[in-house]
Design a protein around this motif. Sequence first.
Motif, PDB file in Angstrom:
ATOM      1  N   THR A  67      48.927 -10.922 -32.588  1.00  0.00           N
ATOM      2  CA  THR A  67      49.933 -11.546 -31.755  1.00  0.00           C
ATOM      3  C   THR A  67      49.322 -12.730 -31.017  1.00  0.00           C
ATOM      4  OG1 THR A  67      51.609 -11.140 -30.036  1.00  0.00           O
ATOM      5  CG2 THR A  67      49.464 -10.053 -29.766  1.00  0.00           C
ATOM      6  N   GLY A  68      50.138 -13.710 -30.734  1.00  0.00           N
ATOM      7  CA  GLY A  68      49.637 -14.883 -30.024  1.00  0.00           C
ATOM      8  C   GLY A  68      50.589 -16.049 -30.211  1.00  0.00           C
ATOM      9  N   GLU A  69      50.085 -17.245 -29.997  1.00  0.00           N
ATOM     10  CA  GLU A  69      50.862 -18.466 -30.189  1.00  0.00           C
ATOM     11  C   GLU A  69      50.409 -19.147 -31.462  1.00  0.00           C
ATOM     12  OE1 GLU A  69      50.425 -20.845 -26.698  1.00  0.00           O
ATOM     13  OE2 GLU A  69      51.838 -19.635 -25.534  1.00  0.00           O
ATOM     14  N   ASP A  70      51.364 -19.690 -32.209  1.00  0.00           N
ATOM     15  CA  ASP A  70      51.010 -20.382 -33.444  1.00  0.00           C
ATOM     16  C   ASP A  70      50.452 -21.767 -33.130  1.00  0.00           C
ATOM     17  OD1 ASP A  70      53.178 -22.062 -32.906  1.00  0.00           O
ATOM     18  OD2 ASP A  70      54.410 -21.302 -34.547  1.00  0.00           O
ATOM     19  N   LEU A  71      50.223 -22.556 -34.153  1.00  0.00           N
ATOM     20  CA  LEU A  71      49.606 -23.867 -33.968  1.00  0.00           C
ATOM     21  C   LEU A  71      50.454 -24.814 -33.130  1.00  0.00           C
ATOM     22  CD1 LEU A  71      48.224 -24.365 -37.588  1.00  0.00           C
ATOM     23  CD2 LEU A  71      46.863 -23.994 -35.519  1.00  0.00           C
ATOM     24  N   ASP A  72      51.754 -24.502 -33.020  1.00  0.00           N
ATOM     25  CA  ASP A  72      52.652 -25.326 -32.207  1.00  0.00           C
ATOM     26  C   ASP A  72      52.934 -24.706 -30.851  1.00  0.00           C
ATOM     27  OD1 ASP A  72      52.996 -27.349 -34.160  1.00  0.00           O
ATOM     28  OD2 ASP A  72      54.429 -26.082 -35.229  1.00  0.00           O
ATOM     29  N   GLY A  73      52.231 -23.604 -30.540  1.00  0.00           N
ATOM     30  CA  GLY A  73      52.415 -22.983 -29.236  1.00  0.00           C
ATOM     31  C   GLY A  73      53.593 -22.030 -29.150  1.00  0.00           C
ATOM     32  N   GLU A 106      53.749 -22.256 -50.105  1.00  0.00           N
ATOM     33  CA  GLU A 106      54.972 -22.749 -49.464  1.00  0.00           C
ATOM     34  C   GLU A 106      56.181 -22.582 -50.375  1.00  0.00           C
ATOM     35  OE1 GLU A 106      57.842 -24.297 -47.057  1.00  0.00           O
ATOM     36  OE2 GLU A 106      55.871 -23.479 -46.581  1.00  0.00           O
ATOM     37  N   ARG A 107      55.999 -22.859 -51.656  1.00  0.00           N
ATOM     38  CA  ARG A 107      57.106 -22.691 -52.598  1.00  0.00           C
ATOM     39  C   ARG A 107      57.558 -21.218 -52.655  1.00  0.00           C
ATOM     40  NH1 ARG A 107      55.400 -25.910 -55.945  1.00  0.00           N
ATOM     41  NH2 ARG A 107      53.920 -24.549 -57.004  1.00  0.00           N
ATOM     42  N   LEU A 108      56.603 -20.316 -52.726  1.00  0.00           N
ATOM     43  CA  LEU A 108      56.937 -18.893 -52.742  1.00  0.00           C
ATOM     44  C   LEU A 108      57.593 -18.459 -51.433  1.00  0.00           C
ATOM     45  CD1 LEU A 108      54.095 -16.827 -54.454  1.00  0.00           C
ATOM     46  CD2 LEU A 108      56.527 -16.878 -55.031  1.00  0.00           C
ATOM     47  N   SER A 109      57.116 -18.992 -50.332  1.00  0.00           N
ATOM     48  CA  SER A 109      57.698 -18.649 -49.037  1.00  0.00           C
ATOM     49  C   SER A 109      59.187 -18.970 -49.004  1.00  0.00           C
ATOM     50  CB  SER A 109      56.971 -19.419 -47.926  1.00  0.00           C
ATOM     51  OG  SER A 109      57.605 -19.230 -46.678  1.00  0.00           O
ATOM     52  N   ARG A 110      59.554 -20.114 -49.525  1.00  0.00           N
ATOM     53  CA  ARG A 110      60.960 -20.505 -49.536  1.00  0.00           C
ATOM     54  C   ARG A 110      61.771 -19.691 -50.550  1.00  0.00           C
ATOM     55  NH1 ARG A 110      61.662 -25.525 -46.927  1.00  0.00           N
ATOM     56  NH2 ARG A 110      59.680 -26.571 -46.413  1.00  0.00           N
ATOM     57  N   GLN A 111      61.172 -19.418 -51.704  1.00  0.00           N
ATOM     58  CA  GLN A 111      61.905 -18.752 -52.777  1.00  0.00           C
ATOM     59  C   GLN A 111      62.097 -17.257 -52.549  1.00  0.00           C
ATOM     60  OE1 GLN A 111      59.678 -19.774 -56.289  1.00  0.00           O
ATOM     61  NE2 GLN A 111      60.524 -21.840 -56.417  1.00  0.00           N
ATOM     62  N   GLY A 116      63.446 -10.714 -48.393  1.00  0.00           N
ATOM     63  CA  GLY A 116      62.802 -10.015 -47.288  1.00  0.00           C
ATOM     64  C   GLY A 116      61.306 -10.199 -47.253  1.00  0.00           C
ATOM     65  N   VAL A 117      60.828 -11.349 -47.712  1.00  0.00           N
ATOM     66  CA  VAL A 117      59.401 -11.659 -47.692  1.00  0.00           C
ATOM     67  C   VAL A 117      59.157 -12.751 -46.643  1.00  0.00           C
ATOM     68  CG1 VAL A 117      57.404 -12.493 -48.994  1.00  0.00           C
ATOM     69  CG2 VAL A 117      59.132 -11.058 -50.120  1.00  0.00           C
ATOM     70  N   ARG A 118      58.170 -12.540 -45.805  1.00  0.00           N
ATOM     71  CA  ARG A 118      57.805 -13.525 -44.799  1.00  0.00           C
ATOM     72  C   ARG A 118      56.325 -13.868 -44.932  1.00  0.00           C
ATOM     73  NH1 ARG A 118      62.420 -13.290 -44.998  1.00  0.00           N
ATOM     74  NH2 ARG A 118      63.968 -13.066 -43.322  1.00  0.00           N
ATOM     75  N   PHE A 119      55.974 -15.099 -44.605  1.00  0.00           N
ATOM     76  CA  PHE A 119      54.595 -15.569 -44.692  1.00  0.00           C
ATOM     77  C   PHE A 119      54.049 -15.840 -43.286  1.00  0.00           C
ATOM     78  CE2 PHE A 119      55.711 -15.832 -48.974  1.00  0.00           C
ATOM     79  CZ  PHE A 119      54.665 -16.260 -49.773  1.00  0.00           C
ATOM     80  N   LEU A 120      52.788 -15.505 -43.097  1.00  0.00           N
ATOM     81  CA  LEU A 120      52.104 -15.775 -41.834  1.00  0.00           C
ATOM     82  C   LEU A 120      50.678 -16.196 -42.162  1.00  0.00           C
ATOM     83  CD1 LEU A 120      51.958 -15.656 -38.709  1.00  0.00           C
ATOM     84  CD2 LEU A 120      51.294 -13.247 -38.938  1.00  0.00           C
ATOM     85  N   GLY A 121      50.224 -17.263 -41.561  1.00  0.00           N
ATOM     86  CA  GLY A 121      48.875 -17.743 -41.803  1.00  0.00           C
ATOM     87  C   GLY A 121      47.930 -17.372 -40.671  1.00  0.00           C
ATOM     88  N   LEU A 141      54.149 -27.073 -44.723  1.00  0.00           N
ATOM     89  CA  LEU A 141      54.215 -25.621 -44.565  1.00  0.00           C
ATOM     90  C   LEU A 141      55.259 -25.253 -43.514  1.00  0.00           C
ATOM     91  CD1 LEU A 141      50.423 -24.641 -44.618  1.00  0.00           C
ATOM     92  CD2 LEU A 141      52.042 -24.770 -46.528  1.00  0.00           C
ATOM     93  N   SER A 142      56.154 -24.368 -43.877  1.00  0.00           N
ATOM     94  CA  SER A 142      57.231 -23.971 -42.974  1.00  0.00           C
ATOM     95  C   SER A 142      56.925 -22.670 -42.245  1.00  0.00           C
ATOM     96  CB  SER A 142      58.540 -23.822 -43.756  1.00  0.00           C
ATOM     97  OG  SER A 142      58.421 -22.818 -44.761  1.00  0.00           O
ATOM     98  N   PHE A 143      55.897 -21.940 -42.676  1.00  0.00           N
ATOM     99  CA  PHE A 143      55.605 -20.658 -42.029  1.00  0.00           C
ATOM    100  C   PHE A 143      54.550 -20.861 -40.937  1.00  0.00           C
ATOM    101  CE2 PHE A 143      53.143 -20.920 -45.989  1.00  0.00           C
ATOM    102  CZ  PHE A 143      51.839 -20.706 -45.561  1.00  0.00           C
TER     103      PHE A 143
END
Length: 204
Positions: A67-73, A106-111, A116-121, A141-143
């Motif tokens: 848990t925390g803040e992502d690269l955009d806070g 990124e392509r898989l994340s969108r498709q 019910g699949v989510r991506f987290l880096g 990257l959207s995730f």
Amino acid sequence: MRRAARCSVVVPAGAGLAVAAALVLAGLATDGGGRGAPKEQAGTVVGTAAAAAVMDPGSRSDAPELTGEDLDGKPVSLAGLRGNVVVLNVWGSWCGPCRAEADDLERLSRQTRADGVRFLGINTRDRDRAAARSFVRAHDLSFPSLPDPNGELLLRFPPALLNPQAVPATLVIDRHGRIAASIGGAVTEEQLRPVLAHVAEEGS
């Protein structure tokens, strides 16, 4: 400069000799990548993944709390994604194989979002957050990604499933928050898609 490196693919107990042999015989190519990669230190393993085996549900370990803040806070947590299949990808802007796999991820994340699949880096060893943000923009990257400049988040995982020295690396986490698959090295859409389909179908 291209150089040889090893990457590891975890094969669960009971997966069978045929699966293990297939993974060993598969060619593992690597590109050290990334001119000016100061954080790609000696001992860091980079490479291309060969395949992945899905672990039996009864043998899966719970993923640790992230848990925390992502690269955009913006606040983000792994627990907040429970109920989805989660692709957890470890990357760094300095890592050549990370750049090679980013567009496929990124392509898989969108498709697969509708399934019910989510991506987290987890962005590791980037002391300069601006470099990480530039990587995200370059690959659209959207995730979200959690910054982990010192590798502390990686140490929360069982080392047999996530080697903190192996970058990139990808974990697939099932809908119950358990680690279902571990892939060391850069992964392609063709390698990851069947793993996601398998794990997603478990909860359908």
